[in-house]
Design a protein around this motif. Sequence first.
Motif, PDB file in Angstrom:
ATOM      1  N   LEU A   1      26.583  56.245  25.217  1.00  0.00           N
ATOM      2  CA  LEU A   1      27.789  56.922  24.749  1.00  0.00           C
ATOM      3  C   LEU A   1      28.997  56.020  24.952  1.00  0.00           C
ATOM      4  CD1 LEU A   1      29.268  59.558  23.814  1.00  0.00           C
ATOM      5  CD2 LEU A   1      29.541  60.069  26.230  1.00  0.00           C
ATOM      6  N   ILE A   2      29.782  55.867  23.916  1.00  0.00           N
ATOM      7  CA  ILE A   2      31.025  55.113  24.039  1.00  0.00           C
ATOM      8  C   ILE A   2      32.176  56.059  23.742  1.00  0.00           C
ATOM      9  CG2 ILE A   2      32.391  53.200  23.105  1.00  0.00           C
ATOM     10  CD1 ILE A   2      29.666  51.915  22.372  1.00  0.00           C
ATOM     11  N   VAL A   3      33.113  56.140  24.666  1.00  0.00           N
ATOM     12  CA  VAL A   3      34.261  57.034  24.470  1.00  0.00           C
ATOM     13  C   VAL A   3      35.512  56.187  24.311  1.00  0.00           C
ATOM     14  CG1 VAL A   3      35.668  58.836  25.495  1.00  0.00           C
ATOM     15  CG2 VAL A   3      33.194  58.880  25.794  1.00  0.00           C
ATOM     16  N   THR A   4      36.230  56.401  23.248  1.00  0.00           N
ATOM     17  CA  THR A   4      37.502  55.700  23.062  1.00  0.00           C
ATOM     18  C   THR A   4      38.576  56.715  22.695  1.00  0.00           C
ATOM     19  OG1 THR A   4      36.802  55.239  20.812  1.00  0.00           O
ATOM     20  CG2 THR A   4      36.602  53.440  22.376  1.00  0.00           C
ATOM     21  N   GLY A   5      39.790  56.369  23.012  1.00  0.00           N
ATOM     22  CA  GLY A   5      40.919  57.236  22.648  1.00  0.00           C
ATOM     23  C   GLY A   5      40.996  58.506  23.460  1.00  0.00           C
ATOM     24  N   ALA A   6      40.378  58.493  24.653  1.00  0.00           N
ATOM     25  CA  ALA A   6      40.371  59.714  25.464  1.00  0.00           C
ATOM     26  C   ALA A   6      41.774  60.141  25.872  1.00  0.00           C
ATOM     27  CB  ALA A   6      39.510  59.508  26.707  1.00  0.00           C
ATOM     28  N   GLU A   7      42.715  59.189  25.834  1.00  0.00           N
ATOM     29  CA  GLU A   7      44.079  59.522  26.257  1.00  0.00           C
ATOM     30  C   GLU A   7      44.882  60.191  25.143  1.00  0.00           C
ATOM     31  OE1 GLU A   7      42.867  56.530  25.723  1.00  0.00           O
ATOM     32  OE2 GLU A   7      44.069  55.923  24.004  1.00  0.00           O
ATOM     33  N   THR A   8      44.319  60.223  23.931  1.00  0.00           N
ATOM     34  CA  THR A   8      45.023  60.849  22.803  1.00  0.00           C
ATOM     35  C   THR A   8      45.293  62.321  23.111  1.00  0.00           C
ATOM     36  OG1 THR A   8      43.678  59.411  21.426  1.00  0.00           O
ATOM     37  CG2 THR A   8      44.963  61.099  20.298  1.00  0.00           C
ATOM     38  N   GLU A   9      46.538  62.723  22.904  1.00  0.00           N
ATOM     39  CA  GLU A   9      46.887  64.079  23.319  1.00  0.00           C
ATOM     40  C   GLU A   9      46.875  65.075  22.159  1.00  0.00           C
ATOM     41  OE1 GLU A   9      50.638  63.598  25.381  1.00  0.00           O
ATOM     42  OE2 GLU A   9      49.534  63.691  27.265  1.00  0.00           O
ATOM     43  N   LEU A  10      46.565  66.300  22.519  1.00  0.00           N
ATOM     44  CA  LEU A  10      46.662  67.382  21.541  1.00  0.00           C
ATOM     45  C   LEU A  10      46.977  68.678  22.265  1.00  0.00           C
ATOM     46  CD1 LEU A  10      43.127  68.418  20.250  1.00  0.00           C
ATOM     47  CD2 LEU A  10      43.584  67.390  22.452  1.00  0.00           C
ATOM     48  N   ASP A  11      47.254  69.683  21.485  1.00  0.00           N
ATOM     49  CA  ASP A  11      47.680  70.945  22.066  1.00  0.00           C
ATOM     50  C   ASP A  11      46.568  71.559  22.906  1.00  0.00           C
ATOM     51  OD1 ASP A  11      50.136  72.930  21.425  1.00  0.00           O
ATOM     52  OD2 ASP A  11      48.330  74.066  21.908  1.00  0.00           O
TER      53      ASP A  11
END
Lengths: 107, 732, 122
Positions: free
Chosen positions: B423-433
């Motif tokens: 599993l590769i996780v990227t952009g985990a810091e991207t915020e949403l509501d």
Amino acid sequence: MPISEQTRDGHLLLQLEGGLTIFQAAELKDELLQALAHAEHRIELNLAAVEEIDSAGVQLLLALKHEAASQQKTVNYSHHSPPVLAAIDLLNLAATLGDPLLIPNAR
Amino acid sequence: MDMDMARDALVQEARELLVAMENALLEIETDGASSEAINAIFRAAHTIKGSAGLFAFDLIVSFTHIVESVLDRVRNGKVQIDDAMLSLLLNCGDYIGALVDAIQNRTENEEPDAARRVVLEKQLGAYLEPPAEAPAAAALTATAKEEGPQQIEGSGGVSSDNWHLSLRFSPDVLRNGLDPLSFLHYLSSMGRIVYLHTLTDNLPPLSQLDAEASYLGFEIDFDSDADRAKIESVFDFVREDSQIRILPPHSKIDEYISLIALMPDPGRLGDILVRGGALTEVELEQALQQQQGQEIGQKPLGAMLIEQQLVPEPVVSAALSRQKQNEEKKSHEQKFIKVEVSKLDQLIDLVGELVIAGAGANLIANRKKDAQFEEATQAISVLVEHIRDAALTLRMVPIGEVFQRFPRVVRDISRELGKEIELIVTGAETELDKSMVEKLADPLMHIVRNSMDHGIEGTEDRVLAGKSATGMLRLNAYHESGSIVIEVSDDGRGLNREKILAKAIERGLVTPDHNLSEKDIFRLIFEAGFSTAEQVTNLSGRGVGMDVVKKNIESLRGEVEILSQAGQGTTTRIRLPLTLAIIDGFQVMVNDEVFVIPLDLVIECVDLAGHDARHNIVKLRGEPLPFVRLRELFELPPIQHNRESLVVVQFGQQRAGLVVDRLLGEFQAVIKPLGSLFSGIKSISGSTILGDGRVALILDVPHLVQQTAQQQHSLTQSAVAGLLTNNKTTER
Amino acid sequence: MGKTILIVDDSFSMRQTVGIALKGAGYDVVEASDGKDALSKLDGRKYNLIISDVNMPNMDGISFVKAAKLLPNYKFTPIIMLTTEGDETKKQEGKAAGVRAWVLKPFQPPILLDAVSKLVMP
């Protein structure tokens, strides 16, 4: 910190304010020693504004009383605030630290 | 009420800690053990135990205690962490999770799965030493405790019904923050102080007094029903460096003798004891005589010294040899204030009202044509905009909150399927509501399972296809023009067009004569009741289809699409608006009605006159653009007008034009949900209140774009009925 | 006169629960999430008692206590440390720093309240 004012007949009136605890004890001790040296016969310490007292404060009052006696002087404590009264009551020291004009609170 | 809150906090915190624990375990699995990761696991178990202990949730306390003990041995290097232990600890984490669930459900006194617990405890036990030292220590305390009752029965006791306490505090107690006064006060809560004498013998002259040292001693006669242990416990904190002697009622006279012997002036203490009623005059005389006799005798001093140890210090300092733990490195833990979501929502509501009120003020300022007033309202508008943005970011959380559960999911499912998947996780810091995070979890889980189950091939097939043996699954998130995009990609076999089409025909979703584009075919997967799996596995074949995924995403005003390359992999792309509460809107007017278009989705505005517009297609810079007249869409009466404007909007990769009468400009729109009356209207996503108090409708651009694009599609291929469109409209 | 207690623990739920118990007993409560945070709250305010965990990120309880003992306004403030069986080395360090009051985790609020009332006059 004691606020002092000289009254007639060399009768020194002091007032203690705020905490009478280990946090102030060392400083207070020096000031009380000085005051005792200034006093000719008698010191009256007004305790009305003492907000808090602990064992360090109690033993300071006791030591002052002893010290005065050894110098043939008198220290009276007056107008005890409720925290002071509670401590004196718990330690059964009314005879020593109580107000001489008041009948000690009989337990 | 308060305790309910505390219980909720416990549950929430425990869940967070379990996630941290799981992450640390998975980190160890991939990167090897680090003291940081081990500490994180230990801290999780430790903290959960501590917090649960506050509520006496014994089931979880006793279980986490065992886990903590094993982890303590790991931390101290006595046990190595291996694969088996990692699996065991992951399982233990799950079980703690079940215990936490029980707390949340108010069933904390029921074991969620007793059999499972027994198995886990047995496995944990294998990592623990048999308890060897414990019984010895227990015996020690036991003998200390028995002293009291024995003495009461002993002969030659004094007549007093009271306890006698003789206290000499160490000079340091005050400096250590322990005030004898408060101990005495606490004692008095346990019974009645019959008599108390304050000993000032050690008090030096004022000039030599160390004002911070303790000089006072106390002799106390105490009337209480409390047992010895209870009275002793009053002095727990001062016992170590003070002399605390406690004589029960009717103690032997010897006890008093040794007490008196400790005093520099025995006569005085005797006097005190008599005054307080501990001893009668006769008893005192007897004691003094006996004491004199003892002084001539052989070993009174030694005996007294031993008796001074009357209150033994039971603390056994065992692990001095223990490895000194490394100073904890700065952890990644950040400081947060936890705020109830409802408070946040309230704030956002208020900001919404502020935005509307601000718009009202702007309107008045414009009408008054007062430059200063306009300037002032302008300044306020800017601030309100900032406040709005700041308030909305309060609700924003990194999508990592959703992503973080997937390492474990992927690990477990890949083991179950016997596939190797990374599993590769990227952009985990991207915020949403925040509200979307909660609703995203299930759809994502489903897509991931689908990918692992059907997308990624087994190892053999992969090697045969010339791919790496390990399959790759990627979770990615990023922001794109006012939306957040979330992608689940795999490098598996890709979607099989023919298979999907065949299945769709078989299910009656399409007729064989339909000439569908690849995109349309992939979209069929989201139709209700569609499943491509030839054999239903226990993972994906749960009766929940991709249609549910789609519905969930659409309920968030988002859309989902599938991109796939045969043999190379599949990407499921979810596109969601950044927030659900307030948007920057663009106001347009048709007749007297105001409509709001989300500004992020507006590409440009052009004058429709002078463009070649026919059959709802306009040629814009040589490119055909489908458009829709809002007047026609909302069936408004035609009016005489000279010009029309075209607003070009884009959602995802598709564009469309909306034809309106007038452009009114930008406006902050607080989205109010539509009443159920309007829920059937698909072109409207919400309403908002204008500065002058009128209601304006917010256009559902994603839907409009899709609709116009499909219309175009059906126009250009008029032979093919717009089945998907029809399907959509009949669906609800 | 209100008595104020500073509670230092990295566990939010621990702080909250202990806080509720202490407030219920009539104390005012100030919370800190680790030693560093706690140190920043030794800003002249009066505390009648400090309750601190031992194991914490950023700055552990022992380092915090050592630092507090250097501040004139807090060097004699009563301290209760929350400890675990495994913390023996830390406990020795704490004792050397002058900590005498220990409460073993896990505990229930009455145990802590008991310890508090031994150290703080009402």
